[in-house]
Design a protein around this motif. Structure first.
Motif, PDB file in Angstrom:
ATOM      1  N   ILE A  89       0.827  -1.209   0.000  1.00 57.59           N
ATOM      2  CA  ILE A  89       0.000   0.000   0.000  1.00 57.59           C
ATOM      3  C   ILE A  89       0.861   1.259   0.000  1.00 57.59           C
ATOM      4  O   ILE A  89       0.510   2.261  -0.630  1.00 57.59           O
ATOM      5  CB  ILE A  89      -0.968  -0.009   1.205  1.00 57.59           C
ATOM      6  CG1 ILE A  89      -1.885  -1.230   1.137  1.00 57.59           C
ATOM      7  CG2 ILE A  89      -1.811   1.266   1.222  1.00 57.59           C
ATOM      8  CD1 ILE A  89      -2.821  -1.371   2.318  1.00 57.59           C
ATOM      9  N   SER A  90       1.992   1.217   0.685  1.00 60.81           N
ATOM     10  CA  SER A  90       2.858   2.399   0.722  1.00 60.81           C
ATOM     11  C   SER A  90       3.304   2.806  -0.682  1.00 60.81           C
ATOM     12  O   SER A  90       3.508   3.992  -0.966  1.00 60.81           O
ATOM     13  CB  SER A  90       4.086   2.134   1.599  1.00 60.81           C
ATOM     14  OG  SER A  90       4.815   1.011   1.121  1.00 60.81           O
ATOM     15  N   VAL A  93       0.485   4.894  -2.649  1.00 67.63           N
ATOM     16  CA  VAL A  93       0.070   6.213  -2.152  1.00 67.63           C
ATOM     17  C   VAL A  93       0.349   7.260  -3.227  1.00 67.63           C
ATOM     18  O   VAL A  93      -0.418   8.208  -3.414  1.00 67.63           O
ATOM     19  CB  VAL A  93       0.804   6.561  -0.836  1.00 67.63           C
ATOM     20  CG1 VAL A  93       0.576   8.025  -0.458  1.00 67.63           C
ATOM     21  CG2 VAL A  93       0.329   5.647   0.293  1.00 67.63           C
ATOM     22  N   ASP A  94       1.435   7.044  -3.965  1.00 69.49           N
ATOM     23  CA  ASP A  94       1.780   7.929  -5.078  1.00 69.49           C
ATOM     24  C   ASP A  94       0.860   7.634  -6.266  1.00 69.49           C
ATOM     25  O   ASP A  94       0.757   6.488  -6.713  1.00 69.49           O
ATOM     26  CB  ASP A  94       3.240   7.699  -5.474  1.00 69.49           C
ATOM     27  CG  ASP A  94       3.681   8.594  -6.618  1.00 69.49           C
ATOM     28  OD1 ASP A  94       4.162   9.698  -6.345  1.00 69.49           O
ATOM     29  OD2 ASP A  94       3.523   8.172  -7.787  1.00 69.49           O
ATOM     30  N   GLN A  95       0.203   8.662  -6.777  1.00 69.17           N
ATOM     31  CA  GLN A  95      -0.760   8.504  -7.866  1.00 69.17           C
ATOM     32  C   GLN A  95      -0.135   7.863  -9.104  1.00 69.17           C
ATOM     33  O   GLN A  95      -0.737   6.986  -9.738  1.00 69.17           O
ATOM     34  CB  GLN A  95      -1.356   9.864  -8.234  1.00 69.17           C
ATOM     35  CG  GLN A  95      -2.245   9.855  -9.479  1.00 69.17           C
ATOM     36  CD  GLN A  95      -3.574   9.161  -9.259  1.00 69.17           C
ATOM     37  OE1 GLN A  95      -4.391   9.632  -8.482  1.00 69.17           O
ATOM     38  NE2 GLN A  95      -3.796   8.039  -9.933  1.00 69.17           N
ATOM     39  N   ARG A  98       0.368   4.212  -8.586  1.00 68.09           N
ATOM     40  CA  ARG A  98      -0.927   3.535  -8.584  1.00 68.09           C
ATOM     41  C   ARG A  98      -1.421   3.318 -10.018  1.00 68.09           C
ATOM     42  O   ARG A  98      -1.853   2.219 -10.381  1.00 68.09           O
ATOM     43  CB  ARG A  98      -1.933   4.362  -7.777  1.00 68.09           C
ATOM     44  CG  ARG A  98      -3.177   3.611  -7.382  1.00 68.09           C
ATOM     45  CD  ARG A  98      -3.897   4.290  -6.236  1.00 68.09           C
ATOM     46  NE  ARG A  98      -4.426   5.608  -6.566  1.00 68.09           N
ATOM     47  CZ  ARG A  98      -4.047   6.735  -5.980  1.00 68.09           C
ATOM     48  NH1 ARG A  98      -3.110   6.719  -5.042  1.00 68.09           N
ATOM     49  NH2 ARG A  98      -4.595   7.895  -6.323  1.00 68.09           N
ATOM     50  N   SER A 129      -5.422   7.587   7.351  1.00 68.24           N
ATOM     51  CA  SER A 129      -4.022   7.733   6.938  1.00 68.24           C
ATOM     52  C   SER A 129      -3.931   7.872   5.419  1.00 68.24           C
ATOM     53  O   SER A 129      -4.895   7.583   4.697  1.00 68.24           O
ATOM     54  CB  SER A 129      -3.220   6.511   7.387  1.00 68.24           C
ATOM     55  OG  SER A 129      -3.668   5.349   6.698  1.00 68.24           O
ATOM     56  N   PRO A 130      -2.770   8.306   4.897  1.00 65.76           N
ATOM     57  CA  PRO A 130      -2.599   8.353   3.436  1.00 65.76           C
ATOM     58  C   PRO A 130      -2.837   6.990   2.788  1.00 65.76           C
ATOM     59  O   PRO A 130      -3.403   6.906   1.692  1.00 65.76           O
ATOM     60  CB  PRO A 130      -1.144   8.808   3.271  1.00 65.76           C
ATOM     61  CG  PRO A 130      -0.850   9.592   4.508  1.00 65.76           C
ATOM     62  CD  PRO A 130      -1.604   8.893   5.601  1.00 65.76           C
ATOM     63  N   GLU A 131      -2.431   5.922   3.478  1.00 65.21           N
ATOM     64  CA  GLU A 131      -2.630   4.572   2.946  1.00 65.21           C
ATOM     65  C   GLU A 131      -4.117   4.213   2.889  1.00 65.21           C
ATOM     66  O   GLU A 131      -4.559   3.503   1.981  1.00 65.21           O
ATOM     67  CB  GLU A 131      -1.881   3.552   3.813  1.00 65.21           C
ATOM     68  CG  GLU A 131      -0.366   3.616   3.698  1.00 65.21           C
ATOM     69  CD  GLU A 131       0.258   4.742   4.513  1.00 65.21           C
ATOM     70  OE1 GLU A 131       1.461   4.987   4.369  1.00 65.21           O
ATOM     71  OE2 GLU A 131      -0.472   5.388   5.307  1.00 65.21           O
ATOM     72  N   TYR A 133      -6.667   6.224   2.294  1.00 62.01           N
ATOM     73  CA  TYR A 133      -7.275   6.833   1.106  1.00 62.01           C
ATOM     74  C   TYR A 133      -6.697   6.252  -0.183  1.00 62.01           C
ATOM     75  O   TYR A 133      -7.410   6.101  -1.183  1.00 62.01           O
ATOM     76  CB  TYR A 133      -7.094   8.355   1.146  1.00 62.01           C
ATOM     77  CG  TYR A 133      -7.856   8.999   2.282  1.00 62.01           C
ATOM     78  CD1 TYR A 133      -9.250   9.050   2.260  1.00 62.01           C
ATOM     79  CD2 TYR A 133      -7.190   9.507   3.396  1.00 62.01           C
ATOM     80  CE1 TYR A 133      -9.966   9.621   3.315  1.00 62.01           C
ATOM     81  CE2 TYR A 133      -7.894  10.079   4.454  1.00 62.01           C
ATOM     82  CZ  TYR A 133      -9.278  10.130   4.405  1.00 62.01           C
ATOM     83  OH  TYR A 133      -9.981  10.681   5.452  1.00 62.01           O
ATOM     84  N   ALA A 134      -5.412   5.905  -0.153  1.00 58.86           N
ATOM     85  CA  ALA A 134      -4.785   5.334  -1.353  1.00 58.86           C
ATOM     86  C   ALA A 134      -5.394   3.983  -1.695  1.00 58.86           C
ATOM     87  O   ALA A 134      -5.632   3.675  -2.877  1.00 58.86           O
ATOM     88  CB  ALA A 134      -3.279   5.197  -1.143  1.00 58.86           C
TER      89      ALA A 134
END
Length: 360
Positions: A89-90, A93-95, A98, A129-131, A133-134
């Motif tokens: 998942i980390s 996080v970057d579009q 992804r 967390s960012p994860e 939403y990612a």
């Protein structure tokens, strides 16, 4: 000249990757029709799939090495074959990462003549967390990409047996369910976080399992998006002590904040269990509270073990609830671990496990 040969061979490899491997070219066409009732099978490799009850199977998630023969055969039975989707998942996080991951998955599914993807991500995530939403975005964007590039394809996501942050998987289950086609509820490994006494217990106690579906439904998740997953395996626990009441104390193996877990035991296939129970100390026993079978045996070193598992008697009430709750279907982890041999007893046991998926 050598450069030209390398270039030519590369072209042939790329073209060959999209050549239909089936004897009948029409079997490489995607399966697009929806079934009213799903029987979702995870396949982890080998050739035991040849003995599945194909009159029931609607979707096969190919979690082993890609098997073109399996794809062709499944399509001949009008069953979907879907890709495994797993990523840290980390990373997503970057579009851009992804999007790249999704693009690669779509390309792979197309090149292998598959019918969708099963996203199997079981990592711990904190709410907000960012994860968090990612992951939600990943499911939404993957579904959009597959539906756009492969019309009629199926995108499913594997979720824990309960939506209550099991194993610290605090996902946005509502939005994820809205985004994809199916949620495969992994109604097993329910002792991954033991907060009470460190004792051997059922892999998927009936009451606890069914209550968790009410938790999902109380979130207003469409029941037709839920597929119940049942275990075709059990846990073999070495007992530190076996009380007169038959309670097996197990070693403390912490997991994600819990002092004890089923990691103290070893997963065993239904095939192994059916052979072991016959030579056990106790024979098959039944726990009326958890509604699950178990038995005790002694290993070659004299160690007492307790084995908890599921069989048709424990699966049937769960399968019955699939229909009473209006769920989309049922499936298992995993299809390969029954005994598909020629022995009469084994064949009967295997047939009963398949039939139990439809209730009793």
């Amino acid at each position: 000249m050598s450069w030209f040969l390398v270039f030519l061979s590369s072209v042939l490899v790329v073209c060959g990757a999209n050549r239909c491997p089936c004897q009948r070219p029409e079997l490489c066409r995607p399966i697009r029709e929806e079934r009213d009732f799903e029987v979702f099978v995870f396949d982890v490799g080998g050739k035991t799939w040849k003995s599945y009850n194909w009159s029931m199977v609607t979707t096969v998630a190919m979690f082993g090495k890609y098997d073109a023969e399996l794809m062709c055969y499944a399509h001949s039975k009008r069953a979907r074959v879907v890709l495994k989707g797993d990523v840290h998942i980390s990373y997503i996080v970057d579009q851009q990462n992804r999007t790249a991951w999704i693009t690669e998955r779509v390309k792979l599914a197309k090149s292998q003549f598959m019918d969708g993807i099963n996203i199997d991500i079981e990592q711990a995530v904190e709410e907000g967390s960012p994860e968090y939403y990612a992951l939600t975005d990943l499911v939404k964007e993957t579904t959009e990409a597959f539906h756009r590039e492969m019309p009629g394809s199926q995108v499913s996501f594997d979720v824990a047996w309960s939506p209550k942050c099991i194993d610290k998987r605090c996902y946005d289950y509502v939005t994820i369910a809205e985004s994809c086609d199916l949620l495969f509820v992994m109604s097993y490994d329910e002792q991954s976080q033991i907060m009470g006494d460190c004792i051997a217990m059922a892999n998927a106690p009936v009451s606890q399992t069914l209550d968790a579906y009410d938790q999902y439904l109380n979130l207003k998740i469409d029941p037709k998006k839920l597929v119940m997953g049942v275990p075709w395996y059990g846990y073999d626990y070495p007992c530190l002590n076996l009380s007169q009441e038959g309670i097996c104390s197990i070693p403390k193996v912490p997991f994600r904040g819990a002092p004890c877990s089923d990691a103290a035991g070893k997963q065993k296939t239904y095939k192994w269990i059916m052979k072991q129970v016959n030579s056990s100390l106790s024979g098959r026993m039944w726990d009326s509270k958890q509604q699950a079978p178990y038995f005790n045996y002694k290993d070659q070193q004299g160690q007492i073990h307790q084995v908890w598992y599921d069989d048709p008697q424990s699966i049937c009430p769960k399968a019955n609830s699939v229909k009473s709750k209006g769920l989309r279907g049922i499936g298992m982890w995993n299809g390969n671990i029954l005994d598909y041999g020629d022995e009469t007893v084994a064949r009967q046991q295997t047939a009963m496990m398949w039939n139990a998926l439809l209730g009793c």
